[in-house]
Design an enzyme around this catalytic site. Structure first.
Site, PDB file in Angstrom:
ATOM      1  N   CYS A   1      41.954 -46.863  -6.137  1.00 42.22           N
ATOM      2  CA  CYS A   1      41.837 -46.176  -7.123  1.00 42.22           C
ATOM      3  C   CYS A   1      42.054 -44.997  -7.625  1.00 42.22           C
ATOM      4  O   CYS A   1      41.537 -44.519  -6.633  1.00 42.22           O
ATOM      5  CB  CYS A   1      40.871 -46.312  -8.704  1.00 42.22           C
ATOM      6  SG  CYS A   1      40.653 -45.756 -10.000  1.00 42.22           S
TER       7      CYS A   1
ATOM      8  N   CYS B   1      39.648 -42.354  -8.937  1.00 38.10           N
ATOM      9  CA  CYS B   1      38.249 -42.643  -8.505  1.00 38.10           C
ATOM     10  C   CYS B   1      37.872 -41.875  -6.973  1.00 38.10           C
ATOM     11  O   CYS B   1      36.726 -40.799  -6.664  1.00 38.10           O
ATOM     12  CB  CYS B   1      38.530 -44.155  -7.998  1.00 38.10           C
ATOM     13  SG  CYS B   1      37.868 -45.467  -9.265  1.00 38.10           S
TER      14      CYS B   1
END
Length: 153
Positions: free
Chosen positions: A69, A72
């Protein structure tokens, strides 16, 4: 808030009773001697999750993330910076939803990154999306203040 708190150890997950007034005095685990309130986020999985989030009194901010991600990975340094500011009042942990998908599903995490704040054995609030460090700190403090768990600064 009571005079003492149950705080789970980031290393062995054992529960420790710590006087609330001594939380800032770098308490260590009675079993393994690890710092109970580290200034860096620690990895958390399903095996230790309940001890930290549901069977402890002290505040815990969990970042549900995955290595693939982009947001993230972008937020990771901000989460580390927020940990240095929020410690020792709030411990910060990271749950890798790729390595432990059951935990994210159990909590209904539908997007990542998602921050979930726990205190007193219950979920207080959650926020999805990447945030800078100062926003993480402000959001966390606002949620704790709204729950009457910490005075405002």
């Amino acid at each position: 808030m009571s005079d003492s708190l149950i705080v789970a150890c980031p290393r062995c997950h054992s529960r420790n009773r710590v006087p609330a007034a001594r939380l800032g005095d770098a308490p260590t685990c009675g079993r393994c001697a690890a710092a109970l309130r580290p200034e860096t986020p620690f990895a958390l999985d399903a095996g230790g999750f309940d001890a930290h989030a549901l069977r402890a009194d002290a505040a815990l901010l969990v970042d549900f993330w995955a290595p693939w991600c982009g947001p993230c990975r972008t937020m990771a340094p901000a989460f580390v910076a927020a940990a240095r500011v929020l410690a020792p009042e709030v411990a910060l942990a990271k749950v890798d939803t790729e390595a432990d998908p059951v935990l994210g599903g159990r909590l209904g995490v539908r997007s990542i990154p998602t921050l979930v704040l726990f205190a007193g054995g219950r979920e207080l609030a959650r926020q999805s999306g990447a945030m800078p460090a100062q926003a993480i700190v402000q959001w966390t403090r606002a949620q704790l203040q709204a729950a009457s768990l910490r005075p405002s600064r």
